[in-house]
Design a protein around this motif. Structure first.
Motif, PDB file in Angstrom:
ATOM      1  N   LYS A 346       0.808  -1.278   0.023  1.00  0.00           N
ATOM      2  CA  LYS A 346      -0.086  -0.017   0.009  1.00  0.00           C
ATOM      3  C   LYS A 346       0.897   1.235  -0.020  1.00  0.00           C
ATOM      4  CE  LYS A 346      -4.149   1.686  -0.163  1.00  0.00           C
ATOM      5  NZ  LYS A 346      -5.227   1.367  -1.206  1.00  0.00           N
ATOM      6  N   LYS A 347       2.232   1.124   0.207  1.00  0.00           N
ATOM      7  CA  LYS A 347       2.936   2.112   0.052  1.00  0.00           C
ATOM      8  C   LYS A 347       2.674   3.243   1.245  1.00  0.00           C
ATOM      9  CE  LYS A 347       4.517   1.009  -3.752  1.00  0.00           C
ATOM     10  NZ  LYS A 347       6.010   0.056  -3.892  1.00  0.00           N
ATOM     11  N   PHE A 348       2.787   2.604   2.533  1.00  0.00           N
ATOM     12  CA  PHE A 348       2.833   3.267   3.732  1.00  0.00           C
ATOM     13  C   PHE A 348       3.856   4.257   3.810  1.00  0.00           C
ATOM     14  CE2 PHE A 348      -0.792   1.187   4.768  1.00  0.00           C
ATOM     15  CZ  PHE A 348      -1.700   1.813   5.900  1.00  0.00           C
ATOM     16  N   PHE A 367      -7.142  -5.738  12.901  1.00  0.00           N
ATOM     17  CA  PHE A 367      -7.896  -4.992  11.499  1.00  0.00           C
ATOM     18  C   PHE A 367      -7.957  -5.630  10.427  1.00  0.00           C
ATOM     19  CE2 PHE A 367      -6.565  -0.229  12.215  1.00  0.00           C
ATOM     20  CZ  PHE A 367      -6.978  -0.265  13.634  1.00  0.00           C
ATOM     21  N   SER A 368      -9.061  -5.530   9.563  1.00  0.00           N
ATOM     22  CA  SER A 368      -9.328  -6.151   8.323  1.00  0.00           C
ATOM     23  C   SER A 368      -8.400  -5.312   7.261  1.00  0.00           C
ATOM     24  CB  SER A 368     -10.660  -6.318   7.954  1.00  0.00           C
ATOM     25  OG  SER A 368     -11.033  -4.838   7.679  1.00  0.00           O
ATOM     26  N   PHE A 369      -8.288  -5.699   5.982  1.00  0.00           N
ATOM     27  CA  PHE A 369      -7.530  -5.181   5.109  1.00  0.00           C
ATOM     28  C   PHE A 369      -8.208  -3.898   4.648  1.00  0.00           C
ATOM     29  CE2 PHE A 369      -6.022  -9.745   3.595  1.00  0.00           C
ATOM     30  CZ  PHE A 369      -4.776  -9.467   3.957  1.00  0.00           C
ATOM     31  N   ALA A 370      -9.442  -4.026   4.730  1.00  0.00           N
ATOM     32  CA  ALA A 370     -10.295  -2.566   4.612  1.00  0.00           C
ATOM     33  C   ALA A 370     -10.211  -1.535   5.615  1.00  0.00           C
ATOM     34  CB  ALA A 370     -11.911  -3.058   4.635  1.00  0.00           C
ATOM     35  N   GLN A 371     -10.029  -2.076   6.812  1.00  0.00           N
ATOM     36  CA  GLN A 371      -9.513  -1.131   8.120  1.00  0.00           C
ATOM     37  C   GLN A 371      -8.095  -0.513   7.808  1.00  0.00           C
ATOM     38  OE1 GLN A 371     -10.752  -3.856  10.900  1.00  0.00           O
ATOM     39  NE2 GLN A 371     -12.241  -2.361  11.825  1.00  0.00           N
ATOM     40  N   LEU A 372      -7.149  -1.383   7.283  1.00  0.00           N
ATOM     41  CA  LEU A 372      -5.796  -1.058   7.017  1.00  0.00           C
ATOM     42  C   LEU A 372      -5.874  -0.060   5.929  1.00  0.00           C
ATOM     43  CD1 LEU A 372      -3.781  -4.321   7.183  1.00  0.00           C
ATOM     44  CD2 LEU A 372      -3.653  -2.277   9.008  1.00  0.00           C
ATOM     45  N   ASN A 373      -6.632  -0.303   4.898  1.00  0.00           N
ATOM     46  CA  ASN A 373      -6.819   0.676   3.722  1.00  0.00           C
ATOM     47  C   ASN A 373      -7.408   2.223   4.313  1.00  0.00           C
ATOM     48  OD1 ASN A 373      -6.965   1.472   0.772  1.00  0.00           O
ATOM     49  ND2 ASN A 373      -8.976   1.874   1.355  1.00  0.00           N
ATOM     50  N   GLU A 374      -8.373   2.196   5.167  1.00  0.00           N
ATOM     51  CA  GLU A 374      -8.774   3.162   5.864  1.00  0.00           C
ATOM     52  C   GLU A 374      -7.942   4.035   6.660  1.00  0.00           C
ATOM     53  OE1 GLU A 374     -11.207   6.600   6.864  1.00  0.00           O
ATOM     54  OE2 GLU A 374     -11.621   4.971   5.104  1.00  0.00           O
ATOM     55  N   LEU A 375      -7.159   3.293   7.363  1.00  0.00           N
ATOM     56  CA  LEU A 375      -6.009   3.750   8.081  1.00  0.00           C
ATOM     57  C   LEU A 375      -4.969   4.644   7.289  1.00  0.00           C
ATOM     58  CD1 LEU A 375      -4.546   4.372  10.790  1.00  0.00           C
ATOM     59  CD2 LEU A 375      -3.374   1.975  10.311  1.00  0.00           C
ATOM     60  N   PHE A 376      -4.763   3.907   6.185  1.00  0.00           N
ATOM     61  CA  PHE A 376      -3.864   4.777   5.127  1.00  0.00           C
ATOM     62  C   PHE A 376      -4.460   5.859   4.381  1.00  0.00           C
ATOM     63  CE2 PHE A 376      -2.736   5.394   0.884  1.00  0.00           C
ATOM     64  CZ  PHE A 376      -1.295   5.380   0.802  1.00  0.00           C
ATOM     65  N   CYS A 379      -4.304   8.568   7.311  1.00  0.00           N
ATOM     66  CA  CYS A 379      -2.928   9.191   7.372  1.00  0.00           C
ATOM     67  C   CYS A 379      -2.526   9.916   6.305  1.00  0.00           C
ATOM     68  CB  CYS A 379      -1.903   7.888   7.447  1.00  0.00           C
ATOM     69  SG  CYS A 379      -1.866   6.863   8.715  1.00  0.00           S
ATOM     70  N   ALA A 380      -3.171   9.809   5.123  1.00  0.00           N
ATOM     71  CA  ALA A 380      -2.810  10.630   3.847  1.00  0.00           C
ATOM     72  C   ALA A 380      -3.628  12.150   4.023  1.00  0.00           C
ATOM     73  CB  ALA A 380      -3.214   9.964   2.502  1.00  0.00           C
ATOM     74  N   LEU A 381      -4.851  12.038   4.561  1.00  0.00           N
ATOM     75  CA  LEU A 381      -5.411  13.070   4.565  1.00  0.00           C
ATOM     76  C   LEU A 381      -4.938  13.997   5.873  1.00  0.00           C
ATOM     77  CD1 LEU A 381      -9.255  11.819   4.540  1.00  0.00           C
ATOM     78  CD2 LEU A 381      -8.301  13.419   3.046  1.00  0.00           C
ATOM     79  N   GLU A 382      -4.445  13.465   6.806  1.00  0.00           N
ATOM     80  CA  GLU A 382      -3.773  14.295   7.904  1.00  0.00           C
ATOM     81  C   GLU A 382      -2.664  14.957   7.296  1.00  0.00           C
ATOM     82  OE1 GLU A 382      -2.530  13.146  12.418  1.00  0.00           O
ATOM     83  OE2 GLU A 382      -4.974  13.245  12.077  1.00  0.00           O
ATOM     84  N   SER A 383      -1.910  14.082   6.747  1.00  0.00           N
ATOM     85  CA  SER A 383      -0.532  14.494   6.220  1.00  0.00           C
ATOM     86  C   SER A 383      -0.761  15.843   5.188  1.00  0.00           C
ATOM     87  CB  SER A 383       0.168  13.390   5.429  1.00  0.00           C
ATOM     88  OG  SER A 383       1.540  13.981   4.730  1.00  0.00           O
ATOM     89  N   LYS A 386      -2.283  18.723   7.567  1.00  0.00           N
ATOM     90  CA  LYS A 386      -1.458  19.198   8.696  1.00  0.00           C
ATOM     91  C   LYS A 386      -0.151  19.314   8.290  1.00  0.00           C
ATOM     92  CE  LYS A 386      -5.296  18.061  11.974  1.00  0.00           C
ATOM     93  NZ  LYS A 386      -5.550  17.300  13.282  1.00  0.00           N
ATOM     94  N   GLY A 387       0.391  18.586   7.445  1.00  0.00           N
ATOM     95  CA  GLY A 387       1.915  18.109   7.359  1.00  0.00           C
ATOM     96  C   GLY A 387       2.432  17.029   8.114  1.00  0.00           C
ATOM     97  N   THR A 388       1.615  16.745   9.210  1.00  0.00           N
ATOM     98  CA  THR A 388       2.077  15.548   9.905  1.00  0.00           C
ATOM     99  C   THR A 388       1.046  14.726  10.256  1.00  0.00           C
ATOM    100  OG1 THR A 388       3.039  15.159  12.077  1.00  0.00           O
ATOM    101  CG2 THR A 388       1.555  16.995  11.928  1.00  0.00           C
ATOM    102  N   VAL A 389       1.526  13.501  10.802  1.00  0.00           N
ATOM    103  CA  VAL A 389       0.394  12.110  11.114  1.00  0.00           C
ATOM    104  C   VAL A 389       0.572  11.945  12.419  1.00  0.00           C
ATOM    105  CG1 VAL A 389      -0.202   9.873  10.480  1.00  0.00           C
ATOM    106  CG2 VAL A 389       0.561  11.562   8.762  1.00  0.00           C
ATOM    107  N   ASP A 390      -0.298  11.924  13.175  1.00  0.00           N
ATOM    108  CA  ASP A 390      -0.514  11.485  14.610  1.00  0.00           C
ATOM    109  C   ASP A 390      -1.070   9.932  14.510  1.00  0.00           C
ATOM    110  OD1 ASP A 390      -0.892  10.780  17.273  1.00  0.00           O
ATOM    111  OD2 ASP A 390      -1.777  12.802  17.733  1.00  0.00           O
ATOM    112  N   LEU A 391       0.128   9.338  14.159  1.00  0.00           N
ATOM    113  CA  LEU A 391      -0.353   7.725  13.764  1.00  0.00           C
ATOM    114  C   LEU A 391      -1.176   6.953  15.183  1.00  0.00           C
ATOM    115  CD1 LEU A 391      -0.184   5.184  12.113  1.00  0.00           C
ATOM    116  CD2 LEU A 391       2.000   4.884  13.288  1.00  0.00           C
ATOM    117  N   TYR A 392      -0.465   7.157  16.284  1.00  0.00           N
ATOM    118  CA  TYR A 392      -1.159   6.212  17.456  1.00  0.00           C
ATOM    119  C   TYR A 392      -2.437   6.968  17.801  1.00  0.00           C
ATOM    120  CZ  TYR A 392       3.579   4.923  17.780  1.00  0.00           C
ATOM    121  OH  TYR A 392       4.918   4.175  17.477  1.00  0.00           O
TER     122      TYR A 392
END
Length: 420
Positions: A346-348, A367-376, A379-383, A386-392
Motif C-alpha cells: 500500500k506504500k505506507f 484490523f481487516s484489510f479494509a480497515q488498514l486501507n482506511e488507516l492509510f 494518514c494521507a488526509l492528515e498529512s 496538517k503536514g504531519t501524522v499522529d499515527l497512534y
C-alpha cells in the motif's frame, strides 16, 4: 418513416392491454413483410434470453452495419436516447438509437427485435419480442450468439442483480484487472484455489475424464468483511480464461431469478458463477436454491463460488452435502505477516517512517484489510492537511470506532455520538 401506431388511425388508440399488444405485433409483422418481402413469425415474447438482447444492444450502440432500423412503434415517442460514457480520458455524453419503441432487423439473417411500450395500469412497461423468417434462421442466429457472448464475457463481467422488477443484468468492462499477486491470502489456500481453477478450465478436461469426476465444482469463501473475498473473486474473474458472472443476492431473489441465472450459466458453460452474500438468500427460496444445486445438470460446466460475511447464517445444507459447495475457505483477519505485506504494498512508506510502519504492523492486530486501507487514507488526509501524522491517535480512534460498531454502543458518557 411512418410509425406502426399512428394517431391518424383512431382504432389504434382504443385498444389496451393484451389486445393492444396483439395489434402492435401484427403491425410489426406487416411492416417487416412489406419492407423485406418475407414473412416473419414471433419467436419469443418477454422470455428471459438476456444474451440475445445484450448482443443486439451492443450492435445498436456500435452502429453495426448489419442492423437496420425498420420503424418506430408509437408515433411521436422516443427515437433516440443518450448515455453518459465514463470510460476513457474524457467522459462524454453519447446519443444513441433508442432500444424501446423501435423495430430493428438483421436483414441478411432474417431476424428482428422490438421493445414494445405497453401501459400496464399506471405503469409503462416494455415487452421484448424477437421475430424470425423461419426456425432455421432462428437456430443459425442463436449459434452465432453463444460464441460472440462467450468471447465478450471474457473481457467483461456479467452482473446479475435481483430487483423489485425481476432479474436485471448488465455487462461491466474489466477496466482494472486484479492480478493474482494482488490477492493477499495464506499461500497454501491461494495456491490450492488457483490450481483447482486452472485444472477446471483446461481445454481437454483430461483430469475430469481420466478420473470420471463430474465436471462441476463449488467453493465457499467465508469470514468477516474486508478481508479479500471479493478481491479474490475479481481476480479469478479477470485471470481465468473463461467468462464470469457475478450475482448479487438480495431480498428480491426469487425462484424465478434462481432458475434464470442457472439457465444462463448452463448456456454459457464452462463459466465461473460468483454468488455474493449467499447468506442473504431469502428463507422462502432457500429450498429451491438447494434443489437447483442438486439438479443433475444444473452445475455441469459451472465453477461456483459463494461468498458470505456471516457463515453462521449459512444453511448447513450448503456445506454438509456433497455436490453443493465442495470446499470452504476461511478468510480470517490478517495475521502479522499478511498485515506487513499489505502495508508495504500500500506504500505506507510515502507517509510514515520505518519505525511508524513497524508500529502500524504491530498495533493493527484485529484490523481487516479494509480497515488498514482506511488507516492509510486517514494518514494521507492528515498529512495533506496538517503536514504531519499522529499515527497512534488514528489507530486508537479506529479501534474505538470498531469496538462501538461491534457492541452497538454509539453514545458516549458525555452525550456525544461515537463519530465526531
Amino acid at each position: 418513416m411512418e410509425s406502426i401506431i399512428s394517431f391518424k388511425n383512431e382504432n389504434n388508440q382504443s385498444a389496451s392491454g393484451y389486445p393492444a399488444l396483439s395489434m402492435i405485433v401484427k403491425g410489426i409483422l406487416d411492416r417487416l413483410e412489406s419492407t423485406y418481402n418475407e414473412t416473419y413469425e414471433v419467436f419469443t415474447i418477454n422470455e428471459y434470453h438476456f444474451e440475445l438482447w445484450s448482443l443486439f444492444e451492443e450492435d445498436l450502440m456500435t452502429n453495426n452495419d448489419q442492423l437496420e432500423h425498420v420503424a418506430m412503434i408509437v408515433e411521436k415517442m422516443e427515437r433516440y436516447s443518450f448515455t453518459y460514457d465514463a470510460e476513457g480520458d474524457e467522459p462524454i455524453y453519447k446519443v444513441k438509437q433508442a432500444l424501446s419503441n423501435n423495430v430493428y432487423a438483421y436483414r441478411e439473417q432474417g431476424i428482428a427485435f422490438a421493445q414494445i411500450p405497453i401501459m400496464d395500469g399506471a405503469h409503462l412497461t416494455n415487452v421484448e419480442c424477437v421475430f424470425a423468417t423461419s426456425s432455421l434462421a432462428m437456430e443459425r442466429f442463436l449459434e452465432t450468439i453463444k460464441g460472440r457472448l462467450w468471447q465478450k464475457s471474457r473481457n467483461e463481467l456479467l452482473i446479475f442483480t435481483d430487483g423489485m422488477d425481476g432479474l436485471n443484468h448488465e455487462h461491466q468492462p474489466i477496466t482494472k484487472r486484479v492480478k493474482r499477486e494482488d490477492v493477499l491470502l495464506k499461500h497454501e489456500i491461494k495456491e490450492e484455489i488457483y490450481q483447482m481453477l486452472d485444472c477446471f478450465f483446461e481445454e481437454d478436461r483430461s483430469f475430469f475424464e481420466t478420473y470420471q469426476i463430474p465436471y462441476k465444482r463449488g467453493i465457499l469463501l467465508y469470514g468477516p468483511p474486508g478481508n479479500g473475498k471479493t478481491t479474490l473473486a475479481k481476480s479469478i474473474a479477470h485471470t481465468v480464461d473463461a467468462p464470469a458472472a457475478y450475482w448479487q443476492i438480495t431480498e428480491f431473489t426469487s425462484s424465478e431469478s434462481i432458475a434464470q441465472v442457472f439457465q444462463m450459466a448452463n448456456r454459457l458453460a464452462p463459466i465461473i458463477l460468483i454468488i455474493e452474500d449467499i447468506d442473504s438468500m431469502p428463507d422462502g427460496v432457500r429450498s429451491y436454491f438447494l434443489n437447483t444445486l442438486d439438479g443433475a445438470t444444473s452445475k455441469e460446466g459451472i465453477f461456483l463460488i459463494g461468498t458470505t460475511n456471516y457463515p453462521e447464517e449459512i444453511d448447513p445444507g450448503l456445506m454438509n452435502r456433497a455436490g453443493r459447495f465442495d470446499r470452504g475457505y476461511e478468510f480470517a483477519l490478517p495475521d502479522e505477516s499478511l498485515r506487513e505485506q499489505y502495508v508495504h504494498e500500500k506504500k505506507f512508506d510515502k507517509l510514515l517512517s520505518s519505525e511508524e510502519i513497524a508500529a502500524v504492523i504491530k498495533h493493527s492486530e484485529g484490523f481487516s484489510f479494509a480497515q488498514l486501507n482506511e488507516l492509510f487514507v486517514s494518514c494521507a488526509l492528515e498529512s495533506h492537511q496538517k503536514g504531519t501524522v499522529d499515527l497512534y491517535r488514528l489507530i486508537k480512534r479506529m479501534k474505538e470506532d470498531h469496538k462501538k460498531s461491534k457492541t452497538g454502543k454509539w453514545q458516549e458518557e458525555d452525550g456525544q455520538l461515537g463519530f465526531y
